[in-house]
Scaffold this motif. Structure first.
Motif, mmCIF file in Angstrom:
data_model
loop_
_atom_site.group_PDB
_atom_site.id
_atom_site.type_symbol
_atom_site.label_atom_id
_atom_site.label_comp_id
_atom_site.label_asym_id
_atom_site.label_seq_id
_atom_site.Cartn_x
_atom_site.Cartn_y
_atom_site.Cartn_z
ATOM 1 N N UNK A 54 6.679 -0.709 -2.739
ATOM 2 C CA UNK A 54 7.211 -1.209 -2.628
ATOM 3 C C UNK A 54 7.345 -2.734 -1.432
ATOM 4 N N UNK A 55 7.066 -3.459 -1.887
ATOM 5 C CA UNK A 55 6.716 -5.452 -0.501
ATOM 6 C C UNK A 55 7.869 -4.386 0.603
ATOM 7 N N UNK A 56 7.663 -4.166 1.589
ATOM 8 C CA UNK A 56 8.168 -4.514 2.877
ATOM 9 C C UNK A 56 8.182 -5.014 4.290
ATOM 10 N N UNK A 57 9.365 -6.332 4.637
ATOM 11 C CA UNK A 57 9.475 -7.201 5.758
ATOM 12 C C UNK A 57 10.203 -5.825 6.877
ATOM 13 N N UNK A 58 9.948 -6.145 7.352
ATOM 14 C CA UNK A 58 10.532 -5.955 8.862
ATOM 15 C C UNK A 58 10.928 -7.041 10.278
ATOM 16 N N UNK A 59 12.260 -7.265 9.914
ATOM 17 C CA UNK A 59 11.727 -8.221 11.941
ATOM 18 C C UNK A 59 12.330 -7.259 12.529
ATOM 19 N N UNK A 100 2.880 -8.605 -3.165
ATOM 20 C CA UNK A 100 3.024 -7.381 -3.682
ATOM 21 C C UNK A 100 3.097 -5.975 -3.180
ATOM 22 N N UNK A 101 3.224 -5.459 -3.107
ATOM 23 C CA UNK A 101 2.832 -4.612 -2.016
ATOM 24 C C UNK A 101 2.284 -4.795 -0.423
ATOM 25 N N UNK A 102 2.586 -5.619 0.302
ATOM 26 C CA UNK A 102 2.130 -5.727 1.120
ATOM 27 C C UNK A 102 3.546 -4.479 2.182
ATOM 28 N N UNK A 103 3.260 -4.708 3.375
ATOM 29 C CA UNK A 103 4.075 -4.574 4.319
ATOM 30 C C UNK A 103 3.539 -5.322 5.835
ATOM 31 N N UNK A 104 4.990 -6.385 6.378
ATOM 32 C CA UNK A 104 4.309 -6.748 7.593
ATOM 33 C C UNK A 104 5.603 -7.175 7.845
ATOM 34 N N UNK A 105 5.299 -7.689 9.333
ATOM 35 C CA UNK A 105 6.594 -7.977 9.912
ATOM 36 C C UNK A 105 6.549 -9.058 10.577
ATOM 37 N N UNK A 106 7.640 -9.225 10.882
ATOM 38 C CA UNK A 106 8.345 -10.992 11.517
ATOM 39 C C UNK A 106 8.985 -10.795 13.127
ATOM 40 N N UNK A 107 8.294 -11.672 13.852
ATOM 41 C CA UNK A 107 8.823 -12.118 15.670
ATOM 42 C C UNK A 107 9.258 -12.627 15.701
ATOM 43 N N UNK A 108 10.099 -13.069 16.762
ATOM 44 C CA UNK A 108 10.153 -13.885 17.564
ATOM 45 C C UNK A 108 11.197 -14.330 18.705
ATOM 46 N N UNK A 109 12.138 -15.512 19.415
ATOM 47 C CA UNK A 109 12.552 -14.866 20.033
ATOM 48 C C UNK A 109 14.402 -15.278 19.216
ATOM 49 N N UNK A 114 5.482 -1.499 17.474
ATOM 50 C CA UNK A 114 5.713 -1.329 16.043
ATOM 51 C C UNK A 114 4.334 -2.725 15.134
ATOM 52 N N UNK A 115 4.755 -3.294 15.895
ATOM 53 C CA UNK A 115 3.993 -4.722 15.121
ATOM 54 C C UNK A 115 2.056 -4.149 15.660
ATOM 55 N N UNK A 116 2.008 -4.045 16.142
ATOM 56 C CA UNK A 116 1.059 -2.773 16.255
ATOM 57 C C UNK A 116 -0.086 -2.187 15.426
ATOM 58 N N UNK A 117 0.765 -1.342 14.422
ATOM 59 C CA UNK A 117 0.428 -0.762 13.389
ATOM 60 C C UNK A 117 0.608 -1.792 11.901
ATOM 61 N N UNK A 118 0.781 -2.581 11.534
ATOM 62 C CA UNK A 118 0.775 -3.244 9.606
ATOM 63 C C UNK A 118 -0.364 -4.584 10.850
ATOM 64 N N UNK A 119 -0.617 -4.526 9.494
ATOM 65 C CA UNK A 119 -1.958 -5.365 9.327
ATOM 66 C C UNK A 119 -1.601 -7.000 9.379
#
Ligand SMILES: Nc1ncnc2c1ncn2[C@@H]1O[C@H](COP(=O)(O)OP(=O)(O)OP(=O)(O)O)[C@@H](O)[C@H]1O
Ligand SMILES: [Mg+2]
Length: 299
Positions: free
Chosen positions: A194-199, A32-41, A205-210
């Motif tokens: 807010x928990x945030x998941x960004x594809x 809860x409360x995380x902000x993270x990114x999802x990457x992949x081809x 952009x990914x450089x800026x999330x933990x």
């Protein structure tokens, strides 16, 4: 309690007679409360995962809990409520889902009507938060692409969802606008928890999330964590060269002990050829070493 717990999630699409395994036993936990990114081809299963989390599609197998709710067992009615109250969704070209002849504020009030009645003060507050306080009464077709994405984010937040999902939200805006949109997401994460998941495909952009999770062939493959300032300090104190990296990458081992060997290292094992897909796994001084099979004579 975590916000998202995916265990061994499988999604199979049936197209004509063909079956596509879009997710092949995916494990992922998001707090809860995380902000993270999802990457992949392309085709790795990112949108599929987001659609399952958003309740737009049903998993084929596995276990999927969001905010304590089991997405495999939900009735149709529960799923409708889930989509309305638990998750907010932002897509790449959201503008096509907005109403061009209504103002920014009216667009944000529309989803509130579904819940009860329009709350204009709240719509204003949300538009302020995404940095559009000065554009409340502009018609949507008078706004730039980046501004329309901000309206889309405000709309996704209209019913106070604890989880916000964004599928390539910066996919069709320039780098600077993308950067500003990420700041909007971070602001929301901080202010509303807010928990945030960004594809995203965007490495700036990914450089800026933990935390950045990569998906490969329908499974979580690696996780990257941002290197903390203390770690860099320690490195410098010990006289070690500091690299230009922002994140440390770790490979995921699933519950059955499987892991994916990073693509960049596969050539070392000389495994490109399908007939040579055997390795020896040995323990050496407390480390696990993977060795290619010794080539047999006359083979
Ligand atoms: N509705 C569908 N019917 C059949 N196959 C599908 C469907 N949706 C996705 N797939 C397939 O599932 C796999 C994963 O697709 P997905 O859209 O999740 O990939 P992605 O990682 O989001 O790719 P991209 O970066 O291109 O958006 C692909 O092989 C895709 O062709
Ligand atoms: Mg996609």
């Amino acid at each position: 309690m975590s916000m998202i717990v995916c265990e061994n999630v499988v999604k199979i699409y049936k197209a004509d007679e063909l079956e596509v395994f879009a997710l092949q036993g995916l494990d992922l936990t998001i707090e809860k409360g995380e902000i993270m990114a999802i990457i992949g081809s392309s085709g790795s299963g990112k949108s599929t995962l987001l659609n399952l989390l958003g309740g737009l599609e049903r998993p084929s197998a596995g276990s999927l809990l969001v905010d304590g709710k089991n997405l495999l067992r939900m009735t149709k009615k529960e799923l409708t409520m889930y989509k309305r109250l638990t998750v907010g969704f932002v897509w790449q070209n959201q503008a096509k889902n907005l109403i061009p002849y209504l103002t920014a504020q009216q667009n944000v009030e529309v989803p509130m009507l579904l819940k009860g009645r329009a709350q204009s003060h709240k719509a204003k507050e949300l538009l302020n938060m995404v940095g559009l306080g000065h554009r409340l009464n502009n018609r949507l077709d008078q706004l730039s692409g980046g501004e329309q994405q901000r309206v889309a984010i405000a709309i996704a937040l209209a019913n106070d969802p604890p989880l916000l999902l964004a599928d390539e939200p910066t996919g069709s805006v320039d780098t600077k606008t993308g950067d500003q949109l990420l700041n909007v997401f971070r602001e929301i994460n901080k202010k509303l928890n807010t928990t945030i998941v960004i594809v995203t495909h965007d490495t700036q952009l990914t450089k800026k999330v933990d935390r950045v999770v990569s998906i490969r062939d329908g499974k979580t493959s690696t996780e990257m964590f941002r290197i903390q300032p203390e770690e860099i300090e320690d490195q410098m104190k010990q006289g070690e060269p500091t690299e230009d990296e922002t994140h440390k990458e770790y490979t995921v081992i699933d519950q059955a002990g499987r892991l994916q060997i990073p693509e960049g290292l596969l050539h070392i094992l000389n495994l490109q050829d399908n007939t040579k897909n055997l390795v020896q796994i040995e323990e050496e001084n407390g480390q696990i070493v993977i060795k290619p099979q010794q080539s047999k004579k006359n083979a």
